[in-house]
Design an enzyme around this catalytic site. Structure first.
Site, PDB file in Angstrom:
ATOM      1  CE1 TYR A 167      -4.225  -3.002   5.201  1.00 57.33           C
ATOM      2  CE2 TYR A 167      -3.572  -0.465   5.322  1.00 57.33           C
ATOM      3  CZ  TYR A 167      -3.701  -1.705   5.375  1.00 57.33           C
ATOM      4  OH  TYR A 167      -3.040  -1.432   3.227  1.00 57.33           O
TER       5      TYR A 167
ATOM      6  CB  SER B  50      -0.307  -0.071   1.276  1.00 54.93           C
ATOM      7  OG  SER B  50      -1.693   1.484   1.679  1.00 54.93           O
TER       8      SER B  50
ATOM      9  CE  LYS C  35      -1.417  -4.727   3.081  1.00 55.02           C
ATOM     10  NZ  LYS C  35      -1.682  -6.016   2.727  1.00 55.02           N
TER      11      LYS C  35
END
Ligand code: UFG
Length: 342
Positions: A152, A127, A156
């Site tokens: 979150y 992302s 990544k």
């Protein structure tokens, strides 16, 4: 024989669109998904689009033994596209351990299982959140990875590091794709985004407001340092995004794959503000949206859009669909959902 590709999280939003594109390109698709945030009926929806039913197994990749067993049973998998992960920024700040356990545990189990059958090719779903608020725009892959703004986002970043180490150890060749903001749905409106509960993301909130499921859209802040004061993002059609995964896979199996671990931005290179999105949505779909300006949402980046030169030149991939097509397809999908249960 067709190459067999495993799509983890293949009943999810981006996974299902990628499964369709893989089948369109002649790959045999296997899907594993724990259905934590999706629905097995998506397998039938994929079949309706392509005429081919992908292999489906309900599997939680956090279950190490079950994952090893699955790969033993399918030891001819030639590559993996790994989507399976939790993805809600807000939820991750409330339940960080759940995010670390799920997103990192599943990744390491899966890479161990890949190694156990000698499968070396991995495409990973990353992302643009890793860039935070970049100092320079458009942001290229060379920009520094900033401290993650949420657990979150951190999963990544850490995932990319874990994959990099596994590549360095000689066990893997991988491509990490850093998505900007995927929106829209397949042109058939047979698959699309299925948010559970109140959507966090802008476009599902817009379509649900337009259809009457939500009373009003809140525009989070109009006092940013942008031309109209609202935040700017690089929205990309999910079908364009899906296609990039096939190109990435082909690069991994091709001769000219020079580095063991490569990173590519996937966006259109164009930034649109929240108000641009609202006005375009209203214009192309002929609907009026009920919205009001609300306070800023904590943690939002002011503006970000991609430098896509590397993906364009090295992968030979370019986003083809514009904002109008994205927002038309998103609305068509919402209307499909109104008439049908998935
Ligand atoms: N927004 C609103 N109202 C809403 C929802 C969103 O005004 O009801 C605004 C946000 O403030 C932001 C823009 O619309 O300015 C886009 O917000 P999204 O939630 O759709 O997308 P984000 O850019 O915040 O997040 C997305 C992904 C994340 C990923 C992140 C990377 O959802 O998974 O991009 O930047 F981490």
């Amino acid at each position: 024989m067709n190459k067999k590709i495993l799509v983890t999280g293949g009943t999810g939003y981006i996974g299902s669109h990628t499964a369709v594109e893989l089948q369109n390109c002649g790959y045999e698709v296997l899907i594993v998904d724990n259905l934590a945030n999706s629905n097995e009926n998506i397998v039938s929806q994929i079949e309706k689009i392509t005429g081919i039913r992908p292999g489906f197994t309900q599997l939680d990749l956090c279950d190490r033994q079950a994952t090893l067993d699955y790969f033993q049973k399918h030891s001819d998998i030639s590559g993996v596209i790994h989507f399976a992960a939790y993805k809600a920024v807000g939820e991750s700040t409330e339940k960080p351990l759940m995010y670390y356990q799920n997103n990192l545990g599943s990744l390491t189990n899966m890479m161990e299982a890949m190694a156990s059958i000698g499968c070396k090719h991995l495409v990973f779903s990353s992302s643009c959140t890793v860039y935070g608020q970049p100092a320079e725009l458009p942001v290229s892959e060379k920009a520094p990875v900033k401290k993650a703004m949420s657990p979150y986002g951190n999963t990544k970043q850490i995932s990319e590091e874990i994959i990099f180490d596994q590549c360095l150890a000689g066990n893997l060749e991988a491509i990490s794709l850093r998505y900007f903001n995927p929106i829209g749905a397949h042109e058939t409106a047979l698959i699309g985004e299925l948010p559970i509960g109140v959507p966090n993301n802008l476009v599902p909130f817009i379509t649900q407001t337009a259809i009457g499921k939500r009373e009003m859209l809140q525009v989070f802040g109009d006092d940013y340092n942008t031309p109209d004061g609202t935040c700017i993002r690089d929205y990309i059609h999910v079908v364009d995004l899906a296609k990039a995964h096939i190109v990435a896979l082909e690069r991994l199996s091709g001769e000219n794959n020079l580095e063991r671990f490569e990173i590519f931005n996937l966006g259109t290179g164009i930034g649109y503000s929240v108000l641009d999105i609202i006005l375009t949505f209203e214009g192309v779909n002929g609907v009026k949206l009920n919205y009001r300006i609300a306070p800023r949402r904590p943690g939002d980046v002011e503006k970000v859009w991609a430098d896509t030169t590397k993906a364009n030149e090295v992968l030979g991939w370019k986003a083809e669909l514009g904002l109008e097509a994205m927002l038309r397809s998103a609305w068509k999908w919402e209307k499909f959902l109104q008439n049908k249960e998935i």
